[in-house]
Motif scaffolding. Structure first.
Motif, PDB file in Angstrom:
ATOM      1  N   ARG A 239       0.741  -4.364 -11.828  1.00 16.08           N
ATOM      2  CA  ARG A 239       1.877  -3.461 -11.608  1.00 16.08           C
ATOM      3  C   ARG A 239       2.241  -3.346 -10.136  1.00 16.08           C
ATOM      4  O   ARG A 239       3.289  -2.799  -9.790  1.00 16.08           O
ATOM      5  N   ASN A 240       1.357  -3.830  -9.253  1.00 11.65           N
ATOM      6  CA  ASN A 240       1.592  -3.756  -7.810  1.00 11.65           C
ATOM      7  C   ASN A 240       1.317  -5.132  -7.212  1.00 11.65           C
ATOM      8  O   ASN A 240       0.352  -5.326  -6.483  1.00 11.65           O
ATOM      9  N   LYS A 241       2.153  -6.083  -7.544  1.00 15.60           N
ATOM     10  CA  LYS A 241       1.891  -7.484  -7.243  1.00 15.60           C
ATOM     11  C   LYS A 241       1.638  -7.723  -5.754  1.00 15.60           C
ATOM     12  O   LYS A 241       2.427  -7.352  -4.914  1.00 15.60           O
ATOM     13  N   GLY A 242       0.534  -8.386  -5.466  1.00 13.49           N
ATOM     14  CA  GLY A 242       0.222  -8.742  -4.094  1.00 13.49           C
ATOM     15  C   GLY A 242      -0.382  -7.625  -3.283  1.00 13.49           C
ATOM     16  O   GLY A 242      -0.771  -7.826  -2.141  1.00 13.49           O
TER      17      GLY A 242
ATOM     18  N   SER B   8      11.343  -3.477   2.249  1.00 12.68           N
ATOM     19  CA  SER B   8      11.544  -2.744   3.506  1.00 12.68           C
ATOM     20  C   SER B   8      11.422  -1.250   3.267  1.00 12.68           C
ATOM     21  O   SER B   8      11.566  -0.762   2.138  1.00 12.68           O
ATOM     22  N   MET B   9      11.155  -0.528   4.338  1.00 11.77           N
ATOM     23  CA  MET B   9      11.086   0.932   4.255  1.00 11.77           C
ATOM     24  C   MET B   9      12.446   1.508   3.867  1.00 11.77           C
ATOM     25  O   MET B   9      12.525   2.537   3.194  1.00 11.77           O
ATOM     26  N   GLU B  10      13.525   0.825   4.290  1.00 11.60           N
ATOM     27  CA  GLU B  10      14.864   1.284   3.915  1.00 11.60           C
ATOM     28  C   GLU B  10      15.064   1.206   2.399  1.00 11.60           C
ATOM     29  O   GLU B  10      15.627   2.135   1.785  1.00 11.60           O
ATOM     30  N   GLN B  11      14.600   0.116   1.785  1.00 11.91           N
ATOM     31  CA  GLN B  11      14.708  -0.033   0.329  1.00 11.91           C
ATOM     32  C   GLN B  11      13.917   1.063  -0.385  1.00 11.91           C
ATOM     33  O   GLN B  11      14.385   1.638  -1.378  1.00 11.91           O
ATOM     34  N   ILE B  12      12.725   1.320   0.097  1.00 17.65           N
ATOM     35  CA  ILE B  12      11.878   2.336  -0.528  1.00 17.65           C
ATOM     36  C   ILE B  12      12.527   3.707  -0.419  1.00 17.65           C
ATOM     37  O   ILE B  12      12.581   4.469  -1.395  1.00 17.65           O
ATOM     38  N   ALA B  13      13.041   4.035   0.759  1.00 19.76           N
ATOM     39  CA  ALA B  13      13.682   5.339   0.953  1.00 19.76           C
ATOM     40  C   ALA B  13      14.879   5.500   0.032  1.00 19.76           C
ATOM     41  O   ALA B  13      15.062   6.552  -0.603  1.00 19.76           O
ATOM     42  N   ALA B  14      15.701   4.454  -0.071  1.00 20.67           N
ATOM     43  CA  ALA B  14      16.882   4.526  -0.934  1.00 20.67           C
ATOM     44  C   ALA B  14      16.481   4.703  -2.388  1.00 20.67           C
ATOM     45  O   ALA B  14      17.072   5.510  -3.117  1.00 20.67           O
ATOM     46  N   ALA B  15      15.457   3.973  -2.831  1.00 21.27           N
ATOM     47  CA  ALA B  15      15.022   4.076  -4.221  1.00 21.27           C
ATOM     48  C   ALA B  15      14.409   5.439  -4.523  1.00 21.27           C
ATOM     49  O   ALA B  15      14.501   5.942  -5.645  1.00 21.27           O
TER      50      ALA B  15
ATOM     51  N   ILE C  48       8.312   8.778  -3.455  1.00 26.17           N
ATOM     52  CA  ILE C  48       8.172   7.570  -2.629  1.00 26.17           C
ATOM     53  C   ILE C  48       7.174   6.612  -3.257  1.00 26.17           C
ATOM     54  O   ILE C  48       7.412   5.399  -3.323  1.00 26.17           O
ATOM     55  N   LEU C  49       6.059   7.122  -3.750  1.00 28.13           N
ATOM     56  CA  LEU C  49       5.049   6.257  -4.366  1.00 28.13           C
ATOM     57  C   LEU C  49       5.582   5.622  -5.647  1.00 28.13           C
ATOM     58  O   LEU C  49       5.339   4.444  -5.906  1.00 28.13           O
ATOM     59  N   ARG C  50       6.310   6.408  -6.453  1.00 29.18           N
ATOM     60  CA  ARG C  50       6.900   5.841  -7.680  1.00 29.18           C
ATOM     61  C   ARG C  50       7.888   4.730  -7.340  1.00 29.18           C
ATOM     62  O   ARG C  50       7.913   3.678  -7.972  1.00 29.18           O
ATOM     63  N   ALA C  51       8.738   4.985  -6.325  1.00 30.70           N
ATOM     64  CA  ALA C  51       9.726   3.986  -5.930  1.00 30.70           C
ATOM     65  C   ALA C  51       9.043   2.729  -5.399  1.00 30.70           C
ATOM     66  O   ALA C  51       9.469   1.599  -5.682  1.00 30.70           O
ATOM     67  N   THR C  52       7.972   2.910  -4.647  1.00 31.83           N
ATOM     68  CA  THR C  52       7.246   1.764  -4.100  1.00 31.83           C
ATOM     69  C   THR C  52       6.639   0.931  -5.218  1.00 31.83           C
ATOM     70  O   THR C  52       6.727  -0.305  -5.218  1.00 31.83           O
TER      71      THR C  52
ATOM     72  N   MET D 213       1.474   1.262   1.561  1.00 27.53           N
ATOM     73  CA  MET D 213       0.774   0.444   0.571  1.00 27.53           C
ATOM     74  C   MET D 213      -0.644   0.948   0.332  1.00 27.53           C
ATOM     75  O   MET D 213      -1.122   1.004  -0.804  1.00 27.53           O
ATOM     76  N   VAL D 214      -1.307   1.339   1.413  1.00 26.23           N
ATOM     77  CA  VAL D 214      -2.664   1.893   1.283  1.00 26.23           C
ATOM     78  C   VAL D 214      -2.637   3.172   0.455  1.00 26.23           C
ATOM     79  O   VAL D 214      -3.471   3.382  -0.431  1.00 26.23           O
ATOM     80  N   ALA D 215      -1.662   4.045   0.738  1.00 24.77           N
ATOM     81  CA  ALA D 215      -1.569   5.306   0.000  1.00 24.77           C
ATOM     82  C   ALA D 215      -1.337   5.067  -1.484  1.00 24.77           C
ATOM     83  O   ALA D 215      -1.912   5.755  -2.335  1.00 24.77           O
TER      84      ALA D 215
END
Length: 217
Positions: free
Chosen positions: A106-109, A35-42, A18-22, A61-63
């Motif tokens: 690498r983590n824009k914004g 979205s959380m849906e995008q993250i889960a799918a990735a 999940i962290l890699r996908a995020t 995001m905090v994690a």
């Protein structure tokens, strides 16, 4: 009881995925665009797994920031110079700022999102420990404290506390975030290095570091 160990291994694997996908999504989009849906799918997991592990998008995001920033903190405390101990303060500060730009690039914004959330009421996951004075996430406080200490070590005549806030605050500005979105992290890092060099230059009328004090011509 015997089932607990493999469950923890599965949970750790899911967390890493999940962290890699995020982070991959954040390399192309701002946090509010994901979205959380995008993250889960990735990540190849169910949306419920993401919510169960992280609670909310901001919790995720905090994690992620914790994961990347703790690695940076470990390098600062125990790694080789110039990021770790053993190098002059100016070299350490430049290495540290370069590393922060890399994390934020690498983590824009993400830093801006955390900073905004930390200043909002009702965000206990972004507060520090009890009794904190409201300066935001403890990782942000570590960054600020390290920068401030390096500035003070090199130039005790300067306001290291305020200058550290200014340096970190620059990474949260809209123009800088737009630069990062355009892939201009090296431009940002180069400009910050120039600011640090100017900040650490000897005060007017004093010899630069390493130069003998002598009669001026």
């Amino acid at each position: 009881m015997t089932e607990a160990r493999p469950e923890r291994a599965d949970a750790a694997r899911n967390r890493r995925a999940i962290l890699r996908a995020t982070e991959e999504l954040l390399s192309r989009h701002r946090p509010e665009q994901i979205s959380m849906e995008q993250i889960a799918a990735a990540a190849g997991v169910g949306k419920g797994t993401v919510f169960h592990r992280f609670g909310s998008r901001m919790g995720l995001m905090v994690a992620l920031m914790q994961e990347r920033a703790y690695a940076l903190e470990e390098a600062v405390r125990t790694g080789p110079p110039p990021l770790g101990p053993g190098a002059p303060p100016d070299e350490r500060l430049i290495a540290f700022v370069d590393a922060i730009v890399d994390v934020v690039g690498r983590n824009k914004g993400l830093l801006a999102a955390l900073g905004h959330a930390a200043s909002s009421a009702g965000r206990p996951d972004l507060k520090g420990h009890e009794g904190d004075d409201g300066d935001g996430h403890p990782l942000h406080r570590f960054w600020h404290g390290h920068i401030s200490a390096l500035i003070t070590a090199r130039r005790p005549d300067l306001d290291g506390d305020l200058l550290a806030h200014i340096l970190l605050g620059s990474l949260q500005s809209e123009p800088v975030l737009r630069m990062l979105e355009r892939g201009e992290a090296e431009r940002l890092a180069g400009s910050l290095r120039a600011l640090i060099a100017g900040m650490f230059a000897a005060p007017s009328g004093e010899p630069a570091s390493g130069e003998p004090a002598g009669n001026s011509v």
